[in-house]
Design a protein around this motif. Structure first.
Motif, PDB file in Angstrom:
ATOM      1  N   ARG A  29      40.256  37.789  36.623  1.00 55.91           N
ATOM      2  CA  ARG A  29      39.698  36.431  36.235  1.00 55.91           C
ATOM      3  C   ARG A  29      41.016  35.358  36.821  1.00 55.91           C
ATOM      4  O   ARG A  29      39.801  34.147  37.418  1.00 55.91           O
ATOM      5  N   ILE A  30      41.794  35.650  37.820  1.00 60.64           N
ATOM      6  CA  ILE A  30      42.559  35.045  38.231  1.00 60.64           C
ATOM      7  C   ILE A  30      42.365  34.353  39.230  1.00 60.64           C
ATOM      8  O   ILE A  30      41.999  33.346  39.674  1.00 60.64           O
ATOM      9  N   PHE A  31      41.311  35.991  40.361  1.00 61.26           N
ATOM     10  CA  PHE A  31      40.904  35.269  41.489  1.00 61.26           C
ATOM     11  C   PHE A  31      39.733  34.330  40.822  1.00 61.26           C
ATOM     12  O   PHE A  31      39.960  33.440  41.731  1.00 61.26           O
ATOM     13  N   HIS A  32      39.002  34.576  40.011  1.00 63.30           N
ATOM     14  CA  HIS A  32      37.501  34.113  39.569  1.00 63.30           C
ATOM     15  C   HIS A  32      38.205  32.395  39.501  1.00 63.30           C
ATOM     16  O   HIS A  32      37.112  31.541  40.261  1.00 63.30           O
ATOM     17  N   ILE A  33      39.173  32.068  38.881  1.00 62.60           N
ATOM     18  CA  ILE A  33      39.970  30.656  39.103  1.00 62.60           C
ATOM     19  C   ILE A  33      40.297  30.268  40.560  1.00 62.60           C
ATOM     20  O   ILE A  33      40.125  29.114  40.492  1.00 62.60           O
ATOM     21  N   VAL A  34      40.643  31.023  41.047  1.00 62.78           N
ATOM     22  CA  VAL A  34      41.213  30.630  42.921  1.00 62.78           C
ATOM     23  C   VAL A  34      40.336  29.943  43.085  1.00 62.78           C
ATOM     24  O   VAL A  34      40.398  29.044  44.000  1.00 62.78           O
ATOM     25  N   PHE A  35      39.281  30.482  43.168  1.00 61.43           N
ATOM     26  CA  PHE A  35      38.426  30.875  44.226  1.00 61.43           C
ATOM     27  C   PHE A  35      37.008  29.895  43.145  1.00 61.43           C
ATOM     28  O   PHE A  35      36.183  29.293  44.093  1.00 61.43           O
ATOM     29  N   GLY A  36      37.482  29.299  42.727  1.00 57.55           N
ATOM     30  CA  GLY A  36      36.332  28.804  42.135  1.00 57.55           C
ATOM     31  C   GLY A  36      35.922  27.341  41.491  1.00 57.55           C
ATOM     32  O   GLY A  36      35.158  26.310  41.647  1.00 57.55           O
ATOM     33  N   ALA A  37      36.775  26.458  42.002  1.00 60.85           N
ATOM     34  CA  ALA A  37      36.898  24.584  42.165  1.00 60.85           C
ATOM     35  C   ALA A  37      38.160  23.901  42.240  1.00 60.85           C
ATOM     36  O   ALA A  37      39.498  25.183  42.712  1.00 60.85           O
ATOM     37  N   GLU A  38      38.220  22.772  42.562  1.00 63.32           N
ATOM     38  CA  GLU A  38      39.079  22.585  43.022  1.00 63.32           C
ATOM     39  C   GLU A  38      40.311  23.039  42.079  1.00 63.32           C
ATOM     40  O   GLU A  38      40.229  22.657  40.921  1.00 63.32           O
TER      41      GLU A  38
END
Length: 245
Positions: free
Chosen positions: A21-30
């Motif tokens: 989930r952290i990587f989902h957040i990191v590469f998902g939006a500004e």
């Protein structure tokens, strides 16, 4: 499995869902101040620390020999990076600068742009919705997965695919807690195949592009951490499948 093995396996199943989930957040939006606070939280820092410790203790055995040294270094660096990002969450100027980096790298085509989805790396042309994308769509449907980004991102976007893995990891953790080992095995095999077919086949090239284009270095280090995490996780899945039997 003895009680200690059960406890350790359950903990790792939970930990991997968190980092996915952290990587989902990191590469998902500004990035935002809230995101940096999440990255710098004790929970996130501890997860990267625990993963780096796996190498120091050789917990994953022989399958890690070829990548152990470099992955341990990368994950330890990710631990330090997350802590430093958390320290700067209240620095509005820094957050804005990081937003500019994200936009330049992953949102607006230009000299520094890096495609954050699978299709351009495996097809003959840089285009969306190739055959591989249809396979990703089928796998999502198999598990009833529907991301909030549907309609905004290509379905083979790295952020959406990490969200999918986190969704499956949560299901695997719940099944493990209920003693449904057959379901845990089914999910882990699905994740393993998905990672090999749709992530590890192109993310090293994505990482290399980020290295080339990211002059500030934050996303370069995060891309390193993502690839290292997936390589480690592949070994973890092999170990978990052996332990479950």
């Amino acid at each position: 499995m003895d009680e200690h093995t059960i406890e350790q396996l359950g903990m790792r199943l939970a930990n991997r869902a968190y980092l996915q989930r952290i990587f989902h957040i990191v590469f998902g939006a500004e990035p935002s101040a809230e995101e940096l606070a999440t990255l710098g939280s004790p929970e996130t820092v501890a997860q990267f620390h625990a993963l780096a410790e796996v190498f120091r203790q050789d917990d994953l055995g022989i399958c890690m020999e070829s990548i152990a040294s470099s992955a341990a270094e990368v994950l330890a660096d990710a631990e330090k990076l997350c802590a430093s990002l958390g320290d700067r969450a209240d620095d509005a100027a820094y957050v804005e600068a990081l937003k500019s980096d994200f936009t330049r790298l992953f949102l607006v085509p230009g000299e520094a742009y890096v495609h954050p989805w699978e299709s351009p790396y495996i097809g003959k042309e840089v285009m969306l919705f190739q055959e591989s994308t249809l396979d990703v769509r089928h796998r999502y449907a198999e598990y009833g997965f529907k991301a909030v980004e549907f309609g905004h991102f290509p379905e083979d976007h790295v952020s959406m695919m990490m969200d999918f893995l986190a969704h499956l990891s949560t299901r695997a953790f719940d099944a493990f807690g209920d003693g449904r080992d057959d379901e845990v095995r089914r999910i882990l095999l699905s994740q393993q195949d998905f990672a090999r077919e749709h992530l590890l086949n192109w993310l090293p090239a994505f990482r290399d592009k980020v290295h080339e284009k990211d002059t500030q270095g934050v996303y370069r280090r995060l891309a390193d951490a993502l690839v290292a995490f997936l390589m480690v996780d592949e070994c973890f899945v092999e170990q978990a499948l052996a332990e479950i039997g």
